[in-house]
Enzyme design. Structure first.
Site, mmCIF file in Angstrom:
data_model
loop_
_atom_site.group_PDB
_atom_site.id
_atom_site.type_symbol
_atom_site.label_atom_id
_atom_site.label_comp_id
_atom_site.label_asym_id
_atom_site.label_seq_id
_atom_site.Cartn_x
_atom_site.Cartn_y
_atom_site.Cartn_z
ATOM 1 N N TYR A 39 0.882 -1.059 0.147
ATOM 2 C CA TYR A 39 -0.033 -0.094 0.074
ATOM 3 C C TYR A 39 0.763 1.449 0.084
ATOM 4 C CZ TYR A 39 -3.807 -2.966 1.242
ATOM 5 O OH TYR A 39 -4.903 -3.979 1.582
ATOM 6 N N HIS A 97 0.169 -11.672 1.657
ATOM 7 C CA HIS A 97 -0.817 -10.691 1.055
ATOM 8 C C HIS A 97 -1.328 -11.727 -0.230
ATOM 9 C CE1 HIS A 97 -1.948 -6.273 -0.203
ATOM 10 N NE2 HIS A 97 -2.939 -7.043 -0.405
#
Length: 267
Positions: A39, A97
């Site tokens: 992110y 992830h």
């Protein structure tokens, strides 16, 4: 470990935008923050937390290991780097992830490295994200189902992921729903809107309450303080059986996150 049912997501939020979102979220009562290495906002999340004055022990902080850092020699150093950015000595939950593209790093290798990070006190719990049934089974084989705190997956009224949900429940693995509002698509759904009117609630509250009543955690994001506060009220909304049955009919297998080169063969 029990995963908190409601948290604040930070996907796609960068710079001052994510600082403001986290600050406002903490101010209106959020205590769960979800971020990830990819992110590019861990440092800003860490800054917002530090500036908030909220004690670290009051927070539940999640980050996720990116695919470039899955190998045994990279995973723990990358997590230590994340901790530095987040200004903490440990996170509460660390997830893989996405599974390693083309099995470049075997599931067994990165799950054992993640478990080692837990043993070293860098994270209180570990888990997975975007894993299908086969990959989840391989993660179970590597470290045991009891070590997998959650699988964070796209799950919303238009993609109810029932096969994966049934498998996960049978193995005692909790699910976290991301994109619970389907990029806002469900907010205009006539059935959701009607249920919201019935309960004097917002469509967002209905979708979030639906997921939580099915036993999933949710991590919606917002850049608006009023929406952050409104979404949080979903924790006190109870839908009835008719509502749940109606939402069950909305499933149409509509997947919104399916990146080439990353996504596994979905169930």
């Amino acid at each position: 470990m029990n995963i908190p049912a409601f948290g604040l997501g930070t996907y796609r939020l960068k710079g001052q935008t994510v600082i403001d979102s986290v600050r406002n979220g903490l101010d209106v009562g959020y205590r769960v923050i979800d971020t990830a290495q990819i992110y590019g906002n861990e440092a800003e999340v860490g800054q917002a937390i530090a500036d908030s004055g909220v004690a670290r022990d009051e927070l539940f902080l999640t980050t996720k290991i990116w695919v470039d850092n899955l190998s045994q020699d990279k995973l723990i150093p990358s997590l230590r780097e994340s901790l530095g950015k987040l200004r903490t000595d440990r996170v509460d939950l660390t997830l893989i992830h996405w599974p390693s593209p083309n099995d470049a790093v075997p599931v067994d290798e990165f799950m054992r490295a993640l478990l080692q990070a837990k043993r070293e006190g860098l994270t209180r719990a570990i888990g997975i994200s975007n894993f299908n049934i086969d990959l989840t089974q391989r993660a179970i084989d590597a470290v045991g189902a009891a070590e997998i705190a959650t699988n964070q997956v796209e799950l919303h009224p238009y993609l109810q992921n029932r096969k994966l949900a049934q498998f996960s429940q049978a193995n005692g693995i909790h699910l976290t729903s991301y994109m619970t509002l389907a990029y806002g698509k469900v907010l205009a759904d006539p059935a959701i809107v009607e249920i919201a009117r019935k309960h004097d609630a917002t469509p967002a509250q209905v979708a979030l309450a639906w997921a939580m009543q099915l036993g999933y955690a949710v991590i919606p994001s917002s850049t608006k303080r009023e929406n952050l506060a409104s979404n949080l009220l979903a924790t006190s909304l109870r839908l009835d059986n008719d509502d749940l049955a109606r939402i069950a009919t909305l499933d149409r297998g509509e997947r919104l996150t399916d990146p080439d080169g990353l996504a596994p063969a979905w169930d």
